[in-house]
Design a protein around this motif. Structure first.
Motif, mmCIF file in Angstrom:
data_model
loop_
_atom_site.group_PDB
_atom_site.id
_atom_site.type_symbol
_atom_site.label_atom_id
_atom_site.label_comp_id
_atom_site.label_asym_id
_atom_site.label_seq_id
_atom_site.Cartn_x
_atom_site.Cartn_y
_atom_site.Cartn_z
ATOM 1 N N GLN A 1 51.639 13.367 5.963
ATOM 2 C CA GLN A 1 50.591 13.360 6.988
ATOM 3 C C GLN A 1 51.111 13.869 8.332
ATOM 4 O O GLN A 1 50.844 13.288 9.391
ATOM 5 C CB GLN A 1 49.977 11.970 7.115
ATOM 6 N N GLU A 2 51.885 14.953 8.273
ATOM 7 C CA GLU A 2 52.431 15.591 9.474
ATOM 8 C C GLU A 2 51.550 16.783 9.847
ATOM 9 O O GLU A 2 51.239 17.622 8.999
ATOM 10 C CB GLU A 2 53.857 16.093 9.219
ATOM 11 N N LEU B 1 51.571 17.707 4.151
ATOM 12 C CA LEU B 1 50.368 16.973 3.760
ATOM 13 C C LEU B 1 50.720 15.588 3.228
ATOM 14 O O LEU B 1 50.087 14.598 3.600
ATOM 15 C CB LEU B 1 49.592 17.765 2.700
#
Length: 194
Positions: free
Chosen positions: A108-109, A105
């Motif tokens: 931002q994967e 998170l």
């Protein structure tokens, strides 16, 4: 209505799927297909599985994937996951999961998850399973990730199956006509909305 799971995930990230599996060979083929689809999409797969089955999955995947591709698989021992607090305690399980996904998170994967839920019998208090599934369903919707929850059909009493159908908007379908290969990750949307 039936959907291809890969197509559904491509258009809608918050997909919570119940998979009541039959034969172990079909289960292995299904989890391998899900992992391969995740890797092809360049998404980490958080695989919550027991050690014995994970070794079988890995054996199936190694001829198909490079060492770099295998790094997309984040394996979590299911016993450690479900009993991290010493017993099946939904808040502790949810906290373990939140800690696991936090790095994805923050970076931002995109990720997907597969959780094999198993006991020697499904005699656990069903309200605890229901509590956990509601917490997880909320997380799926809030964090926008796909999750398949796999339960062995033969170990599911009817009251547990009924409860699980209500906490999973989608159900993965096995094709009874094909004993060696399930439909290529086909899901059916639950008719009644929550």
């Amino acid at each position: 209505m039936k959907h291809s799971l890969p197509d559904l995930i491509e258009t809608k990230r918050n997909v919570h799927v119940l998979y009541a599996y039959g034969a172990m060979q079909t289960y292995l083929q299904t989890v391998v297909s899900y992992i391969l689809d995740s890797i092809q999409a360049k998404e980490t797969i958080i695989l919550i599985e027991n050690e014995r089955i994970y070794r079988q999955i890995k054996k199936e995947l190694q001829p198909l994937l490079s060492k770099k591709d295998m790094e997309f698989i984040h394996f979590i021992n299911s016993f450690d996951f479900y009993f991290s607090s010493g017993s099946y305690h939904p808040p502790a399980i949810a906290a373990y999961f939140e800690k696991t996904v936090q790095p994805y998170l923050e970076n931002q994967e995109a990720f997907r998850s597969w959780a094999h839920v198993e006991w020697s019998s499904m005699e656990e208090p069903h309200h605890l399973i229901d509590d956990l599934e509601k917490i997880i369903d909320h997380a799926v919707n809030e964090l926008q990730f796909p999750l398949i929850c796999a339960y062995k059909k033969a170990n599911m009493p009817i009251q547990l199956e009924t409860m699980l159908i209500h906490t999973h908007p989608y159900k993965l379908i096995e094709n009874p006509l094909l004993t060696s290969v399930p439909d290529p990750l086909t899901v059916k949307k639950r008719v009644s909305q929550r």
